[in-house]
Design a protein around this motif. Structure first.
Motif: not given
Length: 280
Positions: A58-79
């Motif tokens: 995974f990789n992520y951008l933190p939220s600003a408090g309880l607002s926003g935030g992005i999380l990307v996840m990928w299946k490591s054995r496949m890609t």
């Protein structure tokens, strides 16, 4: 069939959101997930394991408090997924499925404010190429037509939609066709106070359209969030038509089959004769 999904989950720590995400990942063989509005300032491996299961990077951008935030996840054995830039409204990188395909994928969470959303368009533009497949998916917080809104407060073609359309046109970007409900967001109210809008979408560049003509997005059921997850199957391709001919013995039992074969041979003989005369 490998798939990718984008979803404004409205909080990644919700147990029901985790259960739904796991169900989607299993049923649709998802190998990449872009989650929006995670409301998480920090994300650890154990939290990702709890959210979607073991075996995901995974990789992520933190939220600003309880607002926003992005999380990307990928299946490591496949890609694999190599981030090339993280910004306040998007994460973009290369997703590589070994020996199959490589995509440039951006997970976007557009600001509700028009002047801030310009940072999204300006930030993505350098990574739009005409010779490499690109997908931009997520919650853009912007409508493009009156048909994309239902409920109070009618749609107005204001500066925000105009700038978004201009961004698409100037960069040869296209919206993918979709299956499922038209509206991807609802305020979950009833009666006359109910509002429904299409805020979530997937955009591709001309290269993606030219190399795969039947990419179709699915708007999945809206559960545990006021947004629908949107899913794309990356292995969509035109059905292969077999050109081989196999003779069935039973055909010989039908008298009509002889006349059919005679007509076919006569036509072939005529074609061969014409070719011979032309070449002569």
């Amino acid at each position: 069939m490998n798939s990718i999904v984008f979803w404004n989950c409205r909080g990644a720590k919700k147990k029901k959101a985790s259960l739904y995400l796991k169900e989607i990942a299993k049923e649709h063989k998802v190998i990449f997930v872009g989650l929006l509005e995670t409301k998480l300032s920090f994300i650890y491996s154990k939290e990702v394991d709890s959210l979607i299961g073991i075996g995901w990077d995974f990789n992520y951008l933190p939220s600003a408090g309880l607002s926003g935030g992005i999380l990307v996840m990928w299946k490591s054995r496949m890609t694999s997924y190599n981030v090339i830039e993280s910004y306040s409204q998007f994460i973009i990188g290369y997703m590589d499925i070994p020996l199959i395909v490589k995509w440039r994928i951006a997970t976007s969470y557009g600001s509700k404010e028009v002047h801030k959303r310009r940072d999204l368009w300006n930030g993505l533009e350098p990574y739009i190429s005409i010779d490499f497949p690109l997908i931009i998916g997520g919650d853009f917080n912007c409508l493009l037509a009156k048909e994309e809104k239902k409920g109070v407060r009618r749609f107005i073609m204001s500066l925000g939609p105009k700038e978004m359309k201009s961004f698409f046109i100037s960069n040869n970007l296209y919206e993918l066709k979709f299956m499922g409900p038209m509206f991807t967001w609802s305020n979950n109210k009833k009666g006359q106070d109910r509002i429904m809008e299409r805020l979530d979408r997937m955009i591709v560049n001309s290269y993606s359209v030219n190399t795969n003509k039947i990419l179709v997005v699915k708007h999945l059921t809206r559960i545990t969030s006021d947004h629908c997850p949107i899913l794309l199957n990356l292995n969509s391709s035109s059905p292969k038509i077999s050109k081989s001919f196999k003779f069935e013995n039973i055909w010989a039992s039908y008298p009509a089959s002889f006349s059919v074969m005679q007509n076919v041979w006569r036509r072939k003989s005529l074609v061969l004769l014409l070719i011979f005369l032309i070449l002569k």
